[in-house]
Design an enzyme around this catalytic site. Structure first.
Site, mmCIF file in Angstrom:
data_model
loop_
_atom_site.group_PDB
_atom_site.id
_atom_site.type_symbol
_atom_site.label_atom_id
_atom_site.label_comp_id
_atom_site.label_asym_id
_atom_site.label_seq_id
_atom_site.Cartn_x
_atom_site.Cartn_y
_atom_site.Cartn_z
ATOM 1 C CG HIS A 97 46.388 35.999 50.042
ATOM 2 N ND1 HIS A 97 47.617 35.178 49.442
ATOM 3 C CD2 HIS A 97 45.821 36.111 50.268
ATOM 4 C CE1 HIS A 97 47.101 35.455 47.875
ATOM 5 N NE2 HIS A 97 45.619 35.862 48.091
ATOM 6 C CD GLU A 98 42.737 37.363 51.570
ATOM 7 O OE1 GLU A 98 42.611 38.420 50.882
ATOM 8 O OE2 GLU A 98 42.241 36.237 51.020
ATOM 9 C CG HIS A 101 45.786 40.730 47.454
ATOM 10 N ND1 HIS A 101 46.056 40.725 46.414
ATOM 11 C CD2 HIS A 101 45.251 40.049 47.631
ATOM 12 C CE1 HIS A 101 45.744 39.313 46.110
ATOM 13 N NE2 HIS A 101 45.239 38.873 47.242
ATOM 14 C CG HIS A 105 44.753 49.300 47.062
ATOM 15 N ND1 HIS A 105 43.740 49.432 47.757
ATOM 16 C CD2 HIS A 105 44.805 50.368 45.637
ATOM 17 C CE1 HIS A 105 43.446 50.831 46.727
ATOM 18 N NE2 HIS A 105 44.147 51.578 46.039
#
Length: 227
Positions: A97-98, A101, A105
């Site tokens: 999940h991280e 991100h 980006h």
């Protein structure tokens, strides 16, 4: 008779507490279930980044529990102690999940870009809005403009909360698709990873709704100042 605003606040506080307890229970439960391939959260994060052609993001560990986050400023995926070295399904889901991100980006995902641009504004608003709102309520009859300024500051944080929702949901979708396609999860444990990320997403939904309810409350105070 209890004012409707207090009923709403108590209800949201209760729901928030239940959601947080549910997330912690899911974290404990799925932290005990291994993925089966022996990969730690760190391993999963690095693989997902590389599979998406991202080599300029560093995977590090951060103190605390449920403190995992991606920092676009220095391009780091920060994994909590219970995720970084764990080979559980929970660790894999959180790490992916991280990294979702980080992929956002790298792909210039619009909601993430918008949220990043709002960070300085929200940081400023968070520092001052409590004092401005308090002063505005105390001086509402003589200087109502001060409360209006506080409402505007609070509205920025509410907007930030709602922009965060698609960012978090999209990161989880990217994570789940990659976890399945890369073989990290399978038919036996993919639903568990999905359940873990869904539970985490609920916390953002409740936070956004709570912020909106509070904003409406302050607006009602401002509009009813002459009553």
């Amino acid at each position: 008779m209890i004012p409707i605003s207090w009923i709403i606040f108590i209800g949201i506080a209760l729901v928030s507490w239940l959601v947080q307890m549910n997330l912690q229970n899911k974290f404990k439960k799925y932290s005990k279930i291994p993925t089966g391939n022996g990969m730690t959260g760190r391993d999963v994060a690095i693989k997902m980044l590389h599979d998406n052609g991202i080599y300029d993001v560093q995977v590090t560990h951060t103190p605390g529990r449920l403190t995992d986050h991606y920092n676009p400023a220095n391009k780091t995926v920060n994994l909590s102690e219970g995720v970084y070295e764990s080979n559980s399904i929970m660790a894999a889901a959180v790490a992916a999940h991280e990294c979702g991100h980080a992929v956002q980006h790298a792909r210039s995902y619009a909601p993430l870009t918008m949220r990043s641009k709002l960070v300085p504004v929200v940081t400023f608003a968070s520092q001052w809005m409590t004092w401005v709102l308090l002063a505005g309520i105390l001086l509402i009859n003589s200087f109502p403009q001060l409360l209006l300024a506080g409402i505007i500051l609070f509205a920025m944080t509410t907007l930030f909360s709602f922009i965060t929702l698609p960012v978090e949901i999209n990161a989880s979708k990217r994570a789940l698709v990659w976890l399945s396609s890369s073989g990290i999860t399978n038919a036996r444990n993919h639903a568990q990873a999905e359940d873990a990320l869904r539970s985490a997403a609920y916390t953002y939904v409740v936070a956004a709704l709570g912020s909106l309810a509070t904003l409406i409350y302050y607006i009602m105070i401002f509009l009813g100042r002459r009553d």
